[in-house]
Design an enzyme around this catalytic site. Structure first.
Site, PDB file in Angstrom:
ATOM      1  N   ASN A 215      -1.164  51.034 -45.856  1.00 52.89           N
ATOM      2  CA  ASN A 215      -0.174  52.004 -45.363  1.00 52.89           C
ATOM      3  C   ASN A 215      -0.598  53.404 -45.769  1.00 52.89           C
ATOM      4  O   ASN A 215      -1.618  53.574 -46.436  1.00 52.89           O
ATOM      5  CB  ASN A 215       1.228  51.645 -45.861  1.00 52.89           C
ATOM      6  CG  ASN A 215       1.306  51.646 -47.374  1.00 52.89           C
ATOM      7  OD1 ASN A 215       1.032  52.661 -48.006  1.00 52.89           O
ATOM      8  ND2 ASN A 215       1.636  50.499 -47.963  1.00 52.89           N
ATOM      9  N   ARG A 216       0.177  54.390 -45.396  1.00 53.75           N
ATOM     10  CA  ARG A 216      -0.264  55.780 -45.536  1.00 53.75           C
ATOM     11  C   ARG A 216       0.040  56.400 -46.903  1.00 53.75           C
ATOM     12  O   ARG A 216      -0.158  57.595 -47.089  1.00 53.75           O
ATOM     13  CB  ARG A 216       0.404  56.641 -44.465  1.00 53.75           C
ATOM     14  CG  ARG A 216      -0.074  56.346 -43.079  1.00 53.75           C
ATOM     15  CD  ARG A 216       0.484  57.385 -42.120  1.00 53.75           C
ATOM     16  NE  ARG A 216       0.087  57.084 -40.762  1.00 53.75           N
ATOM     17  CZ  ARG A 216      -1.097  57.389 -40.257  1.00 53.75           C
ATOM     18  NH1 ARG A 216      -2.005  57.992 -41.000  1.00 53.75           N
ATOM     19  NH2 ARG A 216      -1.375  57.088 -39.010  1.00 53.75           N
TER      20      ARG A 216
END
Ligand code: CTP
Length: 410
Positions: A215-216
């Site tokens: 994920n970011r």
């Protein structure tokens, strides 16, 4: 016997008294502090002298009572003298007016000027009528001060002036005295002596030896929390997914544990949780994982089908196995129906504080140096922390944690 100059090893307490009926209780607090051997310098606001006598305080204190910025025979600049030499400033009672002036940086009498001229810890003991205590303006001023590291000993419920009954009665002198002792025993900050466990970064789930589900999350908010918690005196353990922990400024006294997958983060957090006074789950946990292939999946076999499985909900498990008095903080990353989803998450996860991010807003959340959050407590009251550095957001979160730890978890 009275000593005019404090022994350097004797903690010096400035006892500030504002104009409220609870000022009479400060006389008892002063006596307790003097009996315990502290050097106490009383500062009364002009209004306080309407409720209690200067002479009473002078007779019991370590030096004469001060009430004014002017005409002090011992120093021409009493506020800087007191501010610099204080080990602790206690304001009891702290009235709504005193709190407002302090929150807004006004310095129109000796007590407020001393509060602005110090970097010593400050403990406020508010006292006022229930209606005043519940005013959003009063609560917002207190939230501002807490964010700056000021400690607040909340008022109790009981008899108030004029025969009224309700919340707003100043804490008892014995309770204030006990907190003063705790603060001055090895004081390093409002989180002094507290063990704080923080997770940071985004977990990664291996698909094969080359590919991951990720994920970011950049880990910046979690790292900022760890650094600010350390500065506020906590013993910090940072559980991070970042490969190069030193890419961010992690002070050497922070214990850093490296994990990669949601399962590894789970195992480490569950292992360390019992030893922690506060747990902050700032990590973005991958919600889905796969059984990884031990060899690289080749594309000539066509598009692979990934059978996703749920990862453990670490936060919910931590809440389910929490020990008494432990404070648990969760994060919520939302993109839509933010307020509604956040409230659902707060209730569902059972945390003491939920830090809500609208990650679709500009400059907010993943990969940014800044953040804007809403802090949702168990009372479901939302405190907005407007766009600012992740360090300053951390300060706001940890001020709430310090205050929850002072009061004990609900
Ligand atoms: N969290 C966790 N374990 C998971 C997923 C999330 O401990 N498997 C924690 C996060 O660290 C965060 C909080 O739960 O503190 C909320 O995470 P978030 O991603 O906002 O919500 P989810 O619980 O994953 O729910 P959803 O993705 O459906 O919004």
């Amino acid at each position: 016997m009275r000593s005019a100059t404090p022994n350097p090893s004797t903690p010096r307490i400035v006892l500030g008294v504002a104009g409220g009926i609870a000022a009479y209780k400060s006389v008892e607090l002063l006596r307790l502090l003097r009996d315990a051997g502290y050097f106490v310098s009383p500062v009364l606001t002009p209004d306080a002298t309407r409720f209690v006598g200067e002479v009473t305080f002078s007779a019991l204190a370590s030096e004469p009572t001060r009430t004014s910025l002017y005409g002090d025979p011992t120093t021409p600049i009493p506020h800087t003298y007191l501010g610099r030499s204080a080990d602790l400033i206690v304001v009891a009672p702290a009235t709504a007016h005193l709190i407002a002036r302090y929150a807004h940086g006004l310095a129109d009498d000796l007590l407020t000027a001393t509060l602005l001229a110090t970097d010593a810890p400050v403990l406020l003991c508010p006292a006022m009528h229930t209606e005043m205590w519940q005013q959003p303006s009063v609560q917002e001023n207190l939230a501002t001060l807490r964010r700056r590291g000021v400690l607040v000993l909340e008022p109790e419920s009981g008899h108030l002036a004029g025969g009224d009954v309700g919340v707003g009665r100043m804490a008892e002198p014995a309770a204030i005295f006990e907190l003063v002792q705790r603060i001055l025993r090895g004081y390093r900050g409002p989180l002094s002596g507290r063990r704080v466990l923080i997770s940071a970064g985004g977990t990664r789930e291996a698909i094969d030896p080359v590919r991951v589900i990720a994920n970011r999350s950049s880990g910046r908010q979690g790292y900022a929390l760890a650094e600010v918690a350390r500065r506020l005196g906590a013993d910090v353990t940072l559980v991070t997914t970042l490969e190069r922990p030193l890419a961010l400024d992690v002070a050497s006294s922070i214990e850093v544990l490296r994990v990669e997958s949601a399962q590894q983060l789970h195992d480490t957090m569950i292992d360390r949780a019992p030893n922690s006074d506060c747990i902050i789950m700032a990590a973005a946990v991958t919600d889905f994982t796969v059984q990884p292939s031990s060899v690289k999946i080749k594309k000539d076999a066509g598009v692979p089908t990934l059978q996703l499985e749920m990862t453990p909900d670490i936060l919910s498990e931590l809440v389910a196995s929490r020990r008494n008095g432990q404070i648990i903080v969760g994060f919520a990353a939302e993109t839509n129906n933010v307020a509604e989803n956040a409230l659902k998450k707060l209730r569902g996860k059972g945390v003491d504080l939920l830090v809500v991010n609208d990650v679709s807003a500009p400059g907010v959340g993943f990969e940014h140096a800044t953040n804007e959050v809403v802090l949702l407590g168990r009372d479901e009251v939302a405190e907005t922390v407007s766009l600012r550095s992740k360090e300053d957001v951390s300060m706001a979160i940890l001020a709430r944690v310090a205050s929850l730890l002072t009061q004990g978890a609900p």
